[in-house]
Write a protein that holds these residues in place. Structure first.
Motif, short mmCIF file in Angstrom:
data_model
loop_
_atom_site.label_atom_id
_atom_site.label_comp_id
_atom_site.label_asym_id
_atom_site.label_seq_id
_atom_site.Cartn_x
_atom_site.Cartn_y
_atom_site.Cartn_z
N GLY A 1 7.56 -4.87 -2.65
CA GLY A 1 7.43 -3.48 -2.25
C GLY A 1 8.27 -2.71 -0.95
N THR A 2 8.47 -4.32 -0.33
CA THR A 2 9.07 -4.00 1.19
C THR A 2 10.07 -4.73 1.28
OG1 THR A 2 6.06 -4.16 1.18
CG2 THR A 2 8.36 -4.49 3.66
N ASP B 1 5.29 8.00 -6.03
CA ASP B 1 7.05 7.57 -6.80
C ASP B 1 8.13 8.59 -5.89
OD1 ASP B 1 5.63 6.09 -9.23
OD2 ASP B 1 5.21 7.74 -9.87
N TYR B 2 8.23 9.17 -5.30
CA TYR B 2 9.06 10.10 -4.62
C TYR B 2 9.10 10.16 -3.03
CZ TYR B 2 8.91 12.00 -9.09
OH TYR B 2 8.36 11.78 -10.63
N VAL B 3 8.57 8.62 -2.11
CA VAL B 3 8.63 9.06 -1.36
C VAL B 3 8.55 7.41 -0.27
CG1 VAL B 3 6.31 9.13 -0.65
CG2 VAL B 3 7.62 9.91 1.30
N ARG B 4 9.14 7.21 0.42
CA ARG B 4 9.08 5.51 1.31
C ARG B 4 8.91 5.93 2.70
NH1 ARG B 4 8.27 4.74 -3.44
NH2 ARG B 4 9.89 3.35 -4.77
N LEU B 5 8.40 4.90 3.22
CA LEU B 5 7.91 4.33 4.92
C LEU B 5 9.08 3.76 4.87
CD1 LEU B 5 6.27 5.47 6.89
CD2 LEU B 5 4.47 3.38 6.52
N ALA B 6 9.80 4.38 6.16
CA ALA B 6 10.74 3.43 6.79
C ALA B 6 10.54 3.48 8.07
CB ALA B 6 11.91 4.32 7.29
N VAL C 1 7.24 0.91 -0.12
CA VAL C 1 6.29 1.63 -1.16
C VAL C 1 4.61 2.36 0.09
CG1 VAL C 1 4.98 1.71 -3.43
CG2 VAL C 1 7.21 0.60 -3.20
N VAL C 2 4.64 3.57 -0.75
CA VAL C 2 3.78 4.51 -0.24
C VAL C 2 2.89 4.04 -0.68
CG1 VAL C 2 2.31 6.37 1.14
CG2 VAL C 2 4.74 5.83 1.43
N THR C 3 1.16 3.44 -1.14
CA THR C 3 0.19 3.68 -1.98
C THR C 3 -0.61 3.91 -0.70
OG1 THR C 3 0.22 1.42 -2.66
CG2 THR C 3 -1.63 2.51 -3.12
N ILE C 4 -1.06 5.86 -1.74
CA ILE C 4 -2.62 5.89 -0.90
C ILE C 4 -3.87 5.82 -2.25
CG2 ILE C 4 -3.05 8.30 -0.32
CD1 ILE C 4 -0.18 8.77 -0.11
N ALA C 5 -5.13 6.01 -1.89
CA ALA C 5 -6.21 5.75 -2.99
C ALA C 5 -5.43 4.66 -3.61
CB ALA C 5 -6.20 7.10 -2.75
N GLY C 6 -4.83 3.61 -3.59
CA GLY C 6 -4.46 2.81 -5.11
C GLY C 6 -3.04 3.40 -5.63
N VAL C 7 -3.03 4.41 -5.23
CA VAL C 7 -1.76 5.30 -6.16
C VAL C 7 -0.90 4.48 -5.57
CG1 VAL C 7 -1.32 6.33 -7.50
CG2 VAL C 7 -2.85 5.99 -7.70
N ALA C 8 0.69 4.29 -6.55
CA ALA C 8 2.26 4.38 -5.63
C ALA C 8 2.77 5.71 -5.49
CB ALA C 8 2.99 2.88 -5.78
N LYS D 1 12.72 9.44 -9.38
CA LYS D 1 12.00 8.55 -8.52
C LYS D 1 12.38 7.89 -7.99
CE LYS D 1 8.35 7.93 -12.07
NZ LYS D 1 7.55 7.24 -13.33
N PHE D 2 12.37 7.93 -6.61
CA PHE D 2 12.99 7.34 -5.74
C PHE D 2 13.20 6.19 -6.08
CE2 PHE D 2 13.56 4.32 -2.03
CZ PHE D 2 14.36 5.04 -1.28
N ALA D 3 12.77 4.79 -7.25
CA ALA D 3 13.93 4.05 -7.02
C ALA D 3 14.40 3.84 -8.74
CB ALA D 3 12.20 3.12 -8.43
N ASP D 4 14.06 5.17 -9.08
CA ASP D 4 15.73 5.47 -10.09
C ASP D 4 17.30 6.47 -9.42
OD1 ASP D 4 14.35 4.72 -11.96
OD2 ASP D 4 13.16 6.68 -12.48
N LEU D 5 17.15 6.17 -8.12
CA LEU D 5 17.96 6.83 -6.82
C LEU D 5 19.40 5.66 -6.89
CD1 LEU D 5 16.26 8.19 -4.17
CD2 LEU D 5 17.39 9.65 -6.35
N MET D 6 20.52 6.48 -7.42
CA MET D 6 21.66 5.81 -7.77
C MET D 6 22.77 5.62 -6.75
SD MET D 6 21.33 5.56 -11.64
CE MET D 6 22.94 3.67 -11.68
N GLY D 7 23.57 5.29 -6.05
CA GLY D 7 24.43 5.80 -5.78
C GLY D 7 24.23 6.08 -4.11
N GLN D 8 25.23 6.34 -3.14
CA GLN D 8 25.63 7.36 -1.69
C GLN D 8 24.31 8.53 -1.69
OE1 GLN D 8 26.09 5.74 0.75
NE2 GLN D 8 28.03 4.48 -0.28
#
Length: 331
Positions: free
Chosen positions: A128-129, A157-162, A148-155, A52-59
């Motif tokens: 979340g921002t 896990d694998y994508v972010r909006l920059a 964090v991207v939330t669609i229909a109330g569901v966050a 999941k994006f939140a679990d990514l580590m390092g470079q």
């Protein structure tokens, strides 16, 4: 998300992965389908482990798909909507995090680079921002955000909006990008996948008298009422969507209660099976080409779909509807 090989279709507001060095586990070998007797290949899912994006580590080296607008020589244009990995590259040290950003040439402005660290971060940003701001050597303000991207109330896990707003030296760009942990080519759904829930971000405008000198007035709309549906067919690699641009006019910071329907648009393309990207042209319901789109999927078997747009439609009343942004979808 790998689809069987097929020929690729010819490529024809301010805004709120890893491509090449991705943050997911290494893709497995093999997979991708089987066939007998020369029939249509039947996709066979391959077991893939994603972080999941939140679990990514390092470079991490993130690819993205982006849409927005730019100012060049005093004129405003929509830009972006290139294929995934062809617009803005984001390198991030997740321990900070910090961000090194390379904006490739997507429109008229030349390529440029910028970076943000924790010293540039706004501690008052909502949960979340992430919000960053710094002043460049010329005294101009650069802004960058990650949400964090939330669609229909569901966050998701694998994508972010920059979001990026920055001078370029000869102009200005304001653009949004979807980035994160992309679906690998071997991770194939067993049947056509339909996406019916969407959140649209971007810059949506209606320009009156667009075909004359001194054009205007210009009306800016929120994108939140916009709807979009899409399908991805693993049997033939085809992606199709319908985008209904709807907005609520924003005047002096106040959002109208009235929802305005600004048009319905369609697009389709075919994934070629060799790269994590798709792109194509956007048309009106009557078949008039009005722009381009690009995108890709994020997470297991395309959990989230991201499509970027740059489009302008000249309407019979001599007004232009313009949209530059990213729409994200879930099933």
């Amino acid at each position: 998300m790998k689809f069987s090989k097929a020929s690729t279709l010819a490529l024809a507001l301010a805004l709120c992965a890893c491509g090449g060095g991705d943050g997911s586990s290494p893709p497995p070998t093999g997979g991708g389908g089987s066939s007998s007797g020369g029939g249509t290949p039947t996709p066979t899912p391959s077991p893939v482990t994603y972080n999941k994006f939140a679990d990514l580590m390092g470079q991490q080296a993130f690819a993205s798909t982006c849409g927005g607008e730019e100012i060049f020589n005093g004129q405003t244009f929509t830009n972006g909507a290139t294929g995934f990995g062809e617009g803005i590259a984001i390198n991030s040290d997740r321990s900070g995090p910090s961000y090194d950003i390379t904006v490739q040439q997507m429109g008229f402005n030349p390529p440029f680079s910028l970076s943000f660290t924790q010293a540039d971060r706004d501690p008052a940003a909502p949960a979340g921002t992430e919000r960053y701001k710094k002043t460049d050597a010329s005294g101009n303000t650069q802004r960058f955000g990650v949400s964090v991207v939330t669609i229909a109330g569901v966050a998701q896990d694998y994508v972010r909006l920059a979001t990026l707003s920055s001078p370029t030296g000869v102009g200005f760009v304001s653009i949004g990008c979807a980035f994160g942990v992309p679906t690998v080519l071997s991770d194939v759904p067993s049947a056509t996948k339909s996406y019916s829930k969407a959140v649209a971000t971007g810059i949506l405008r209606l320009v009156e008298n667009a075909g004359t000198l001194g054009m205007g007035p210009v009306h800016t709309y929120s994108t939140s009422p916009t709807t979009m549906t899409a399908t991805a067919n693993p049997a033939n690699g085809q992606i199709s969507f319908t985008l209904n641009l709807k907005g609520q006019e924003v005047v002096a910071g106040t959002v109208s209660d009235t929802v305005t329907d600004l048009g319905t648009y369609t697009g389709s393309t075919t994934i070629d099976g060799s790269k994590q990207s798709f792109s194509g042209i956007v048309s009106t319901s009557g078949g008039l080409v009005v722009g381009n789109f690009g995108g890709w999927f994020f997470g297991p078997q395309g959990a989230t779909m991201a499509v970027s747009f740059k489009m302008t439609e000249r309407r019979p009343d001599n007004s232009d509807v313009t949209y530059g942004g990213v729409t994200l979808l879930s099933p």
